[in-house]
Structures are given as structure tokens and as C-alpha cells.
Design a protein around this motif. Structure first.
Motif, PDB file in Angstrom:
ATOM      1  N   VAL A   1      -1.716  16.096   5.309  1.00  0.00           N
ATOM      2  CA  VAL A   1      -1.926  14.714   4.904  1.00  0.00           C
ATOM      3  C   VAL A   1      -3.286  14.722   4.226  1.00  0.00           C
ATOM      4  O   VAL A   1      -4.111  15.603   4.509  1.00  0.00           O
ATOM      5  CB  VAL A   1      -1.851  13.798   6.159  1.00  0.00           C
ATOM      6  CG1 VAL A   1      -2.835  14.214   7.234  1.00  0.00           C
ATOM      7  CG2 VAL A   1      -2.038  12.343   5.814  1.00  0.00           C
ATOM      8  N   THR A   2      -3.534  13.769   3.343  1.00  0.00           N
ATOM      9  CA  THR A   2      -4.787  13.794   2.575  1.00  0.00           C
ATOM     10  C   THR A   2      -5.989  13.965   3.508  1.00  0.00           C
ATOM     11  O   THR A   2      -6.105  13.196   4.449  1.00  0.00           O
ATOM     12  CB  THR A   2      -4.982  12.459   1.810  1.00  0.00           C
ATOM     13  OG1 THR A   2      -3.739  12.101   1.227  1.00  0.00           O
ATOM     14  CG2 THR A   2      -6.045  12.579   0.759  1.00  0.00           C
TER      15      THR A   2
ATOM     16  N   GLY B   1      -6.222   4.252   1.710  1.00  0.00           N
ATOM     17  CA  GLY B   1      -5.452   5.396   1.217  1.00  0.00           C
ATOM     18  C   GLY B   1      -5.881   5.687  -0.203  1.00  0.00           C
ATOM     19  O   GLY B   1      -7.074   5.684  -0.528  1.00  0.00           O
ATOM     20  N   ALA B   2      -4.908   5.869  -1.074  1.00  0.00           N
ATOM     21  CA  ALA B   2      -5.224   6.195  -2.467  1.00  0.00           C
ATOM     22  C   ALA B   2      -5.455   4.959  -3.331  1.00  0.00           C
ATOM     23  O   ALA B   2      -5.834   5.075  -4.498  1.00  0.00           O
ATOM     24  CB  ALA B   2      -4.097   7.041  -3.056  1.00  0.00           C
TER      25      ALA B   2
ATOM     26  N   ARG C   1       0.820  -1.218   0.000  1.00  0.00           N
ATOM     27  CA  ARG C   1       0.000   0.000   0.000  1.00  0.00           C
ATOM     28  C   ARG C   1       0.858   1.273   0.000  1.00  0.00           C
ATOM     29  O   ARG C   1       1.122   1.844  -1.033  1.00  0.00           O
ATOM     30  CB  ARG C   1      -0.961  -0.006   1.202  1.00  0.00           C
ATOM     31  CG  ARG C   1      -2.214   0.862   1.040  1.00  0.00           C
ATOM     32  CD  ARG C   1      -2.022   2.371   1.160  1.00  0.00           C
ATOM     33  NE  ARG C   1      -1.557   2.824   2.446  1.00  0.00           N
ATOM     34  CZ  ARG C   1      -1.341   4.105   2.733  1.00  0.00           C
ATOM     35  NH1 ARG C   1      -1.581   5.047   1.854  1.00  0.00           N
ATOM     36  NH2 ARG C   1      -0.858   4.439   3.902  1.00  0.00           N
TER      37      ARG C   1
ATOM     38  N   PHE D   1      -7.372   7.984  10.558  1.00  0.00           N
ATOM     39  CA  PHE D   1      -6.797   9.291  10.902  1.00  0.00           C
ATOM     40  C   PHE D   1      -7.719  10.386  10.404  1.00  0.00           C
ATOM     41  O   PHE D   1      -8.597  10.161   9.560  1.00  0.00           O
ATOM     42  CB  PHE D   1      -5.395   9.449  10.309  1.00  0.00           C
ATOM     43  CG  PHE D   1      -5.377   9.726   8.824  1.00  0.00           C
ATOM     44  CD1 PHE D   1      -5.456   8.692   7.904  1.00  0.00           C
ATOM     45  CD2 PHE D   1      -5.281  11.029   8.344  1.00  0.00           C
ATOM     46  CE1 PHE D   1      -5.441   8.940   6.539  1.00  0.00           C
ATOM     47  CE2 PHE D   1      -5.266  11.288   6.971  1.00  0.00           C
ATOM     48  CZ  PHE D   1      -5.350  10.235   6.063  1.00  0.00           C
TER      49      PHE D   1
ATOM     50  N   LYS E   1       1.327   8.816  13.195  1.00  0.00           N
ATOM     51  CA  LYS E   1       1.394   8.831  11.736  1.00  0.00           C
ATOM     52  C   LYS E   1       2.248  10.012  11.306  1.00  0.00           C
ATOM     53  O   LYS E   1       1.796  11.158  11.315  1.00  0.00           O
ATOM     54  CB  LYS E   1      -0.031   8.953  11.187  1.00  0.00           C
ATOM     55  CG  LYS E   1      -0.109   8.989   9.684  1.00  0.00           C
ATOM     56  CD  LYS E   1      -1.556   8.849   9.259  1.00  0.00           C
ATOM     57  CE  LYS E   1      -1.747   9.186   7.797  1.00  0.00           C
ATOM     58  NZ  LYS E   1      -0.894   8.410   6.909  1.00  0.00           N
TER      59      LYS E   1
ATOM     60  N   LEU F   1      -5.674   1.871   5.457  1.00  0.00           N
ATOM     61  CA  LEU F   1      -5.647   3.257   5.916  1.00  0.00           C
ATOM     62  C   LEU F   1      -6.983   3.895   5.577  1.00  0.00           C
ATOM     63  O   LEU F   1      -7.400   3.928   4.418  1.00  0.00           O
ATOM     64  CB  LEU F   1      -4.519   4.031   5.215  1.00  0.00           C
ATOM     65  CG  LEU F   1      -4.384   5.468   5.720  1.00  0.00           C
ATOM     66  CD1 LEU F   1      -3.897   5.489   7.164  1.00  0.00           C
ATOM     67  CD2 LEU F   1      -3.431   6.273   4.855  1.00  0.00           C
TER      68      LEU F   1
HETATM   69  C1  3PY Z   1      -3.335   8.658   2.434  1.00  0.00           C
HETATM   70  O1  3PY Z   1      -4.259   9.250   2.986  1.00  0.00           O
HETATM   71  O2  3PY Z   1      -3.476   8.044   1.378  1.00  0.00           O
HETATM   72  C2  3PY Z   1      -2.035   8.640   3.040  1.00  0.00           C
HETATM   73  O3  3PY Z   1      -1.183   7.864   2.704  1.00  0.00           O
HETATM   74  C3  3PY Z   1      -1.794   9.603   4.086  1.00  0.00           C
HETATM   75  O4  3PY Z   1      -0.505   9.520   4.543  1.00  0.00           O
END
Ligand code: 3PY
Ligand code: ZN
Length: 622
Positions: free
Chosen positions: A445-446, A149-150, A111, A217, A282, A182
Motif C-alpha cells: 500500500v502507498t 490519500g492521493a 476519495r 495507516f 484496511k 486517509l
Molecule cells: C492511499 O494511500 O492513497 C491509499 O489509498 C492506500 O490504500
């Protein structure tokens, strides 16, 4: 269909589909897969062959050949952290983590590592070819971070893959290991907050499909934004809510007046009361220095009973020292990536950590040899993704100024190239630093990093002076994400709102709409586990990419079945390309010739499918 085929298909799982495969299985030559599926895959391959969206194939090693020898995939995977979780339940599992002597290890290769190095482009197939080995060779891992995450967005948007199929296949292939994702709080895996029901349905479906540990997060460290996700995880009864405090600045700096130790402890207090099983630090930009790590980990473990899990990025190159300082201070688990997928904007390398701790009290349980033996595979895989490399060739200390998170730094470098500013990245860095200050010193952070990055790129493109912008925002266009942020869409920033700048910037602006309310039909679909809920979530989270994905599947079929080299670079004349599309069903694809473009720009690509000619018409975009 992809999933079913994968689950049933041991050879595909083992990835045994390269050189020599056909010679060993002459019966496949007479297997006639439905031509329809073959023709659809050929459509994709012919288009890529003609238009070469990623250029010519780089010099490659076959990753399949680089998989470790001597691993018997007919033997079941040994039990590991997942069985421990199932046996103990989330609370006792967390207590057990806190009581372990050796440090526990999360592998982020599936990831964050590729999100931070290769624009999140790692395809499911490259994961599945090695997953059974990871499960058998490193069964002592605490978890494999492999989803969220992404990756969700990118799978649909760029890879023509369904993220849920990926998760189910990973679950099947690593039955002994906890799978970790995530989760961006109420933003789930997107960039703006969704209705609470979307978050809870997303969590329930992810747990159902294979996630054991949710790292949750909020970009602004706003616990209220994480609460629905934490509660949804707790409601599953079987999965772990690992809740993160996003670390920024330098808490050891006597001049730091916002992000102090006291700030992080107050935040942790709220996280613990909100129901976290594990506390995560994080450090998305790799700003946590060794002395600060020691201070923070010591204080968190003294103050709370929860285990502490540390995540960092090695952007400046010194983060192995941070991990060791944290481990010395008692941190319970840390994140690393397989060495060829580690360092710079990614996590520190697994082998360096395991080696550093060997023969010490806090040694990991991992076998250094096994960790090293997995490396050649990842080195070969990484080569195939050359066009997606971020172009950051070495560590950079400049992160201590701009504080750009690892994933975004690689992305911004690509965006800078697209803007013709590839050689002037320092300008973007400086503007990012200025934009962060103007916006009130956010944890980045995103999606808060996107807000800062959008503003920085916008100001650079407009040739703006940041001081003038800070003074007179009304004179400038402002990106939607910045307006949404000022409108409170992402919650409240830790340092409060930058006034009077915010009021001046918002004055007279149209506020872009957030997500619509859920329709009754969607709401009902979110109540029922299964494929319908997955499809509904795809559509609610990423409407455009989901539609494109569905259309691509219709046109091209399961392109996830193709080898990465074929998927990205197309067919090479005189070569046999094999696509295994199901149990005992293989397609042999080839290229005979490419015709001249006609007056409408169409070319006929003479392909072969199981030895028979198949002409495919393709538009030449050149
Ligand atoms: C995300 O939100 O994709 C992250 O990797 C943040 O660090
Ligand atoms: Zn990260």
C-alpha cells in the motif's frame, strides 16, 4: 477567492449552471466580471481546445440534470454523525459506535472510489454539485471519505486545484456528516516520511479546516511510524484517530506463517496502546476473504473494546460477501461507494449492501431509495472522466497472486500502456509478484506498493530475469525508492529484511537524500493555523506541483470554476459555456474560430467573453 465565492454562492453550490441557466437570469448578460478573470479562464480553455490533451469530449449526459429531484436545498442539512461527535467527544463517540445495532456506513465516492477507478481525477466542482444532496438524502452515513490519500497530490499536480479549498468547501456543504481522510502516517499524504512537525501541523490544519475522522495507516504496519499522527489527532481533542492494520495474504491459509491471526492481534494491541479511538482493517487489495473476515473481526472485537471499521476493494468481485461475513461477526462500520463509482478496484456498491441488510437486525439506517437516487448523477459524472478509466473492465481473480492494491492496479495498467506493454499486463503482474517476494513479502500500500511496483516496472523494462536479479542485484540499476526502502526510510518490514539480498543491493550505492530539516521560517509558519500554514504545507509536501499550481493560478485563474467537460475538453463552436466566478457574477464564454498556425506554431483562437470577441494566442503542440 474560489473558496469565498463558493461559500457565498448558493447557485454554484447547487450546480445550477448548465442549460437554461442564462435564460432564467437575463441580468447576468449585463454583468461585467473583471475581464482579467475571464481572459485567464479563456487562456486555459483555448489551450485545451487547440491541443486536446484528453482527446475529444466523450458523449455526455449533463450531470447537473441527473441530480435527484425534490430535494429542497433551502432547508438546512439535518444533523448527523458530526453533531454526534461534537456532542459526545471522540471517546464517547467511539463507544456509541460500538454499541449500535445496525451497521454504520462510510461513503468513499469522494476519495478512494475515484482514486481507484479514475486516477484520482474527480474535480471539486463535481463533488460540490452533489454534496448538499448527500448531506440531505443520506444523513445517516457514518462518514464521507473525501480527502487525503492521493487526492491532495493530484489536486495540485493535475487539476490546478488547492486541496484545502476543496476540504473547506466540502465541510461547508456537508455540515451534518463526519468528513474522513486517509493519512499515511508520517508520510502524511506523500510518499516518504516528513519531519514530525509537518505531520502534526498537517493534522491540526486538516482538523481546523474540516476533517473529523483521520484513518491513519503505515504501509509496513509499523506503529512507531503512525505514533506522531495518532498523537496529533488526539491533541485536537475533537477528532477521531481511526488506526488501520493493513491486511495482506490470507490468514485462513494453514501455510501462512507471517500474516497470521496472531500477527494481526499483536499489531492491534500496539495500535490500541498507541491511543486509537477506532480500529480499522484496511484491505487495500481486496484479499480479505469471508472466512478470514469472520475470524479477524470476531477476534478483534473479543480482544478489544474499540469499534472495528472494515475497508476493502472489490477487485476479485467477491467483497460484498466479505462485508456480510464481517457484519455477521459484529463489525461496526464498513466502506462502500455509490454504485456507478464502485466495484472492481473500488469499494463494493452502497445500494447492494443496503439492500442485502434491509429487514435484518443489522440493517443500515440508510434509505435504499435515497442511495439509489444518487446513482444517476455519479453515472453521468463518471462518463466525463473517460480518458482516466483504468481499463480494467471486469473483476480479476489474479489479485490473489499479485496482491496489487486497488488504486495501484488501475495506475499500473496505465503505466503498462505507456511502456507499450498494454497487451502484456500479465508480464507486469508476474514481475510484481516476483518483486514482492524478493523484497520480503510486504503489505503493499502507498508507499510500499510503489517500491514493489517501481522494481517490477524497472525489471520488465530491463528485460531482467527476476531470479538473476535476486542472486546478483549488484549487476543491476535499482530504482531510488527501492534503495530508500532498503535504507530503512519507510520503517521495518513485518517479515524482517531479506538478507543477504538487501546488503548486496545496497553495497556501494549512493543513498538518495530524504527531506531536509525544516527551516526556522517554515517551522514558525506551521505553528499558526490558516492560509499561510496551508500554503506552507503544500510547498513542503509537494514543492514542484505547488509551484506549478501557483503559476497556473496566476496564468489561468480559478479553473476549478469551469465545468469538467469544459476543463478537460475545451470549447465547442456554437455553444455557450458558462463559468460562475462569484456571487451573481457569471462569464459566458464561447468559441468563434481557430486560426491557422503561424511559423512559430501559434494559433489565434477567437473566443468570446460575454459576447465580445477575445482573441487568445495559443501554441499548437501537435
Ligand atoms: C492511499 O494511500 O492513497 C491509499 O489509498 C492506500 O490504500
Ligand atoms: Zn482503499
Amino acid at each position: 477567492p474560489f473558496l469565498q465565492a463558493v461559500l457565498e454562492d448558493h447557485d454554484f453550490l447547487a450546480g445550477d449552471v448548465s442549460t437554461g441557466f442564462i435564460e432564467q437570469r437575463p441580468q447576468l448578460l449585463t454583468t461585467h466580471a473583471p475581464a482579467d478573470r475571464g481572459t485567464r479562464l479563456l487562456r486555459w480553455l483555448a489551450e485545451v481546445t487547440v491541443n486536446q490533451p484528453y482527446g475529444k469530449a466523450p458523449t455526455l449526459l449533463d450531470p447537473g440534470e441527473k441530480r435527484p429531484a425534490g430535494v429542497d436545498l433551502d432547508q438546512p442539512s439535518p444533523p448527523g454523525s458530526r453533531q454526534r461527535l461534537l456532542e459526545l467527544g471522540p471517546e464517547a463517540f467511539a463507544v456509541d459506535l460500538r454499541n449500535r445495532t445496525g451497521v454504520e456506513v462510510t461513503d468513499t465516492t469522494f476519495r478512494d472510489a475515484h482514486q481507484s477507478l479514475l486516477a484520482t481525477r474527480l474535480r471539486t466542482k463535481d463533488m460540490l454539485r452533489i454534496a448538499p444532496y448527500v448531506g440531505r438524502m443520506t444523513p445517516e452515513l457514518f462518514s464521507v471519505e473525501c480527502w487525503g490519500g492521493a487526492t491532495y497530490d493530484v489536486a495540485l499536480r493535475f487539476l490546478n486545484e488547492d486541496p484545502w479549498e476543496r476540504l473547506a468547501a466540502l465541510r461547508y456543504n456537508m455540515p451534518g456528516l463526519c468528513l474522513q481522510m486517509l493519512l499515511r502516517g508520517r508520510n502524511t499524504v506523500g510518499y516518504t516520511p516528513y519531519p514530525e512537525k509537518v505531520t502534526s501541523a498537517f493534522v491540526a490544519e486538516a482538523a481546523e479546516t474540516g476533517i473529523d475522522i483521520f484513518r491513519i495507516f503505515d504501509a509496513l504496519n509499523d506503529v512507531e511510524q503512525m505514533r506522531p499522527a495518532i498523537e496529533a489527532v488526539r491533541e485536537t481533542g475533537t477528532t477521531i484517530a481511526e488506526v488501520a492494520l493493513c491486511y495482506t495474504a490470507d490468514l485462513s491459509d494453514p501455510a501462512e506463517d507471517l500474516y497470521t491471526l496472531d500477527y494481526y492481534l499483536r499489531l492491534a494491541e500496539k495500535i490500541v496502546s498507541a491511543g486509537a479511538h477506532i480500529l480499522a482493517i484496511k484491505d487495500m487489495a481486496g484479499l480479505l476473504r469471508p472466512p478470514a473476515a469472520r475470524t479477524l473481526v470476531t477476534a478483534l472485537r473479543e480482544r478489544f473494546d474499540l469499534p472495528v471499521h472494515l475497508h476493502t476493494h472489490d477487485t476479485a468481485g467477491g467483497q460484498l460477501a466479505t462485508l456480510l461475513a464481517a457484519i455477521d461477526a459484529g463489525v461496526d462500520a464498513v466502506d462502500v461507494a455509490s454504485a456507478p463509482m464502485s466495484s472492481t478496484t473500488s469499494q463494493p456498491p452502497a445500494s447492494a449492501l443496503v439492500a442485502a441488510l434491509q429487514h435484518t437486525e443489522r440493517a443500515t439506517n440508510l434509505d435504499l431509495r435515497a442511495v439509489m437516487d444518487l446513482e444517476p448523477y455519479w453515472e453521468a459524472v463518471r462518463r466525463a472522466y473517460l480518458p482516466f478509466e483504468s481499463g480494467l473492465p471486469s473483476p480479476t481473480g489474479r489479485v490473489y497472486d499479485h496482491e496489487i492494491p486497488g488504486g495501484q492496479l488501475s495506475n499500473l495498467r496505465q503505466q503498462a500502456i505507456a511502456l507499450g506493454l498494454g497487451d502484456k499486463f500479465e508480464q507486469i503482474e508476474a514481475m510484481y509478484t516476483a518483486a514482492n517476494k524478493i523484497l520480503g513479502r510486504l503489505p503493499k500500500v502507498t508507499p510500499s506498493s510503489k517500491v514493489v511496483g517501481d522494481l517490477a516496472l524497472h525489471l520488465v523494462a530491463a528485460g531482467a530475469d527476476p531470479d538473476d536479479f535476486a542472486e546478483n542485484p549488484a549487476n543491476y540499476d535499482i530504482p531510488d525508492s527501492v534503495i530508500g526502502f532498503f535504507n530503512g526510510e519507510l520503517g521495518d518490514p513485518p517479515g524482517g529484511w531479506p538478507e543477504p539480498f538487501r546488503s548486496k543491493a545496497l553495497q556501494g550505492r549512493k543513498i538518495p537524500p530524504v527531506h531536509a530539516e525544516l527551516s526556522e521560517e517554515d517551522s514558525a509558519a506551521l505553528d499558526k493555523p490558516g492560509r499561510d500554514r496551508q500554503v506552507t504545507l503544500n510547498r513542503l509536501l509537494f514543492p514542484g506541483p505547488s509551484k506549478d499550481f501557483e503559476a497556473a493560478r496566476e496564468t489561468y485563474g480559478d479553473v476549478a470554476r469551469l465545468d469538467t467537460i469544459d476543463y478537460l475538453y475545451g470549447l465547442r463552436p456554437g455553444e455557450e459555456h458558462v463559468a460562475r466566478i462569484g456571487k451573481g457574477v457569471s462569464l459566458i464564454l464561447g468559441l468563434e474560430a481557430i486560426g491557422e498556425a503561424d511559423e512559430r506554431g501559434l494559433r489565434t483562437v477567437m473566443c468570446t467573453l460575454n459576447g465580445q470577441l477575445r482573441p487568445i494566442r495559443v501554441r499548437d503542440h501537435s
